[in-house]
Design an enzyme around this catalytic site. Structure first.
Site, PDB file in Angstrom:
ATOM      1  N   ASN A  10       0.851  -1.186   0.000  1.00  0.00           N
ATOM      2  CA  ASN A  10       0.000   0.000   0.000  1.00  0.00           C
ATOM      3  C   ASN A  10       0.890   1.241   0.000  1.00  0.00           C
ATOM      4  O   ASN A  10       1.473   1.592   1.021  1.00  0.00           O
ATOM      5  CB  ASN A  10      -0.916  -0.013   1.229  1.00  0.00           C
ATOM      6  CG  ASN A  10      -1.808   1.212   1.307  1.00  0.00           C
ATOM      7  OD1 ASN A  10      -1.939   1.957   0.342  1.00  0.00           O
ATOM      8  ND2 ASN A  10      -2.425   1.416   2.463  1.00  0.00           N
ATOM      9  N   LYS A  12       0.007   4.240  -0.260  1.00  0.00           N
ATOM     10  CA  LYS A  12      -0.695   5.377   0.335  1.00  0.00           C
ATOM     11  C   LYS A  12      -0.539   6.605  -0.576  1.00  0.00           C
ATOM     12  O   LYS A  12      -0.486   6.458  -1.797  1.00  0.00           O
ATOM     13  CB  LYS A  12      -0.210   5.618   1.767  1.00  0.00           C
ATOM     14  CG  LYS A  12      -0.318   4.353   2.633  1.00  0.00           C
ATOM     15  CD  LYS A  12      -0.064   4.602   4.090  1.00  0.00           C
ATOM     16  CE  LYS A  12      -0.198   3.310   4.868  1.00  0.00           C
ATOM     17  NZ  LYS A  12      -0.069   3.516   6.322  1.00  0.00           N
ATOM     18  N   HIS A  95      -9.357   0.656   5.389  1.00  0.00           N
ATOM     19  CA  HIS A  95      -8.084   0.998   6.026  1.00  0.00           C
ATOM     20  C   HIS A  95      -8.334   1.985   7.163  1.00  0.00           C
ATOM     21  O   HIS A  95      -9.213   2.841   7.086  1.00  0.00           O
ATOM     22  CB  HIS A  95      -7.115   1.595   5.005  1.00  0.00           C
ATOM     23  CG  HIS A  95      -5.711   1.671   5.499  1.00  0.00           C
ATOM     24  ND1 HIS A  95      -5.277   2.672   6.343  1.00  0.00           N
ATOM     25  CD2 HIS A  95      -4.643   0.856   5.298  1.00  0.00           C
ATOM     26  CE1 HIS A  95      -3.999   2.475   6.627  1.00  0.00           C
ATOM     27  NE2 HIS A  95      -3.596   1.380   6.009  1.00  0.00           N
ATOM     28  N   GLU A 165      -4.703  -5.057  10.732  1.00  0.00           N
ATOM     29  CA  GLU A 165      -3.720  -3.985  10.888  1.00  0.00           C
ATOM     30  C   GLU A 165      -4.011  -3.217  12.173  1.00  0.00           C
ATOM     31  O   GLU A 165      -4.840  -2.294  12.171  1.00  0.00           O
ATOM     32  CB  GLU A 165      -3.777  -3.020   9.700  1.00  0.00           C
ATOM     33  CG  GLU A 165      -3.202  -3.551   8.408  1.00  0.00           C
ATOM     34  CD  GLU A 165      -2.863  -2.413   7.454  1.00  0.00           C
ATOM     35  OE1 GLU A 165      -1.706  -2.308   7.056  1.00  0.00           O
ATOM     36  OE2 GLU A 165      -3.762  -1.626   7.131  1.00  0.00           O
TER      37      GLU A 165
END
Length: 247
Positions: A10, A12, A95, A165
């Site tokens: 990821n 981001k 997320h 996560e």
């Protein structure tokens, strides 16, 4: 139950044309574990570049978010159809940064998950607790509450990867130990099995939160840790080491 090892990157809101090209070229030039499925998720402007530049059959691309409706007057959003149009196979949903910064509820994440799956995108579904929730002993309560709205809407989990996560570990350098991750993943799988039956054994549950080239190998023998969702380290050469951490 044998489950294909899965490593997601990821990126981001990081990267440029030059740096994304460099990351893809590094993956193309590296010997990657052929038994590991790899998914990279650059920012939206670079998805097509990444997709067209990748030469590894085991590597695909993902969007970092998608909307729960089709094309239309939704400024700033991206549709499932648009992600598929540029070659994305996956999308990351739920997320913690979307949950906190963008105030996305578990119910809306469930709606987006169902819409993505119904329209042909596989989903990396993120769950995880904050440090205060961890200290209060509420980790399992939190992840169950995040899963419940999705469980209510999704019957077929074959195209879902769950990414545990813990929020306190994301970008902090404070990764959960392999033993702690295994225990929580085991509990998540047991909860899923109670709710969705035997297909829970096939659902991949991956870990995210300060994973790097040095600590990724410590998870190697953990039966319920089916891979990683990697943040900052996915931008660096050590991402290859993480991909190959089971070799």
């Amino acid at each position: 139950m044998s489950r294909t090892f899965f490593v997601g990157g990821n990126f981001k809101m990081n990267g440029s044309l030059e740096s994304i090209k460099a990351i893809v070229e590094r993956l193309n030039a590296s010997e990657l574990d052929p038994k590991t499925e790899v998914v990279i998720s650059p920012p939206f402007p670079y998805l097509l570049l990444a997709k067209e530049s990748l030469k590894k059959p085991t590597v695909s691309v993902a969007g970092q978010n998608s909307f729960d409706k089709g094309d239309g007057a939704f400024t700033g959003e991206v549709s499932v159809a648009q992600l598929k149009d540029v070659g994305a196979k996956w999308v990351i949903l739920g997320h913690s940064e979307r949950r906190t910064i963008n105030k996305e509820s578990s119910e809306w994440i469930a709606d987006k998950t169902k819409y993505a799956l119904d329209n042909g995108l596989d989903v990396i579904l993120c769950i995880g607790e904050t440090i205060d929730e961890k200290k209060a002993g509420k980790t399992l309560d939190v992840v169950r509450s995040q899963l419940d709205p999705v469980i209510a809407k999704i019957k077929d989990w074959s195209n879902v990867v769950i990414a545990y996560e813990p929020v306190w570990a994301i970008g902090t350098g404070l990764a959960a130990t392999a033993e702690d991750a295994q225990q929580i993943h085991h509990e998540i799988r047991a909860y899923l099995k109670d709710k969705i039956g035997a297909q829970a054994d096939k659902v991949r549950i991956i870990y995210g939160g300060s994973v790097n080239g040095k600590n990724s190998g410590t998870f190697k023998d953990k039966s319920d840790v089916d891979g990683f969702l990697v943040g900052g380290a996915s931008l660096k050469p050590e991402f290859v080491d993480i991909i190959n951490s089971r070799l």
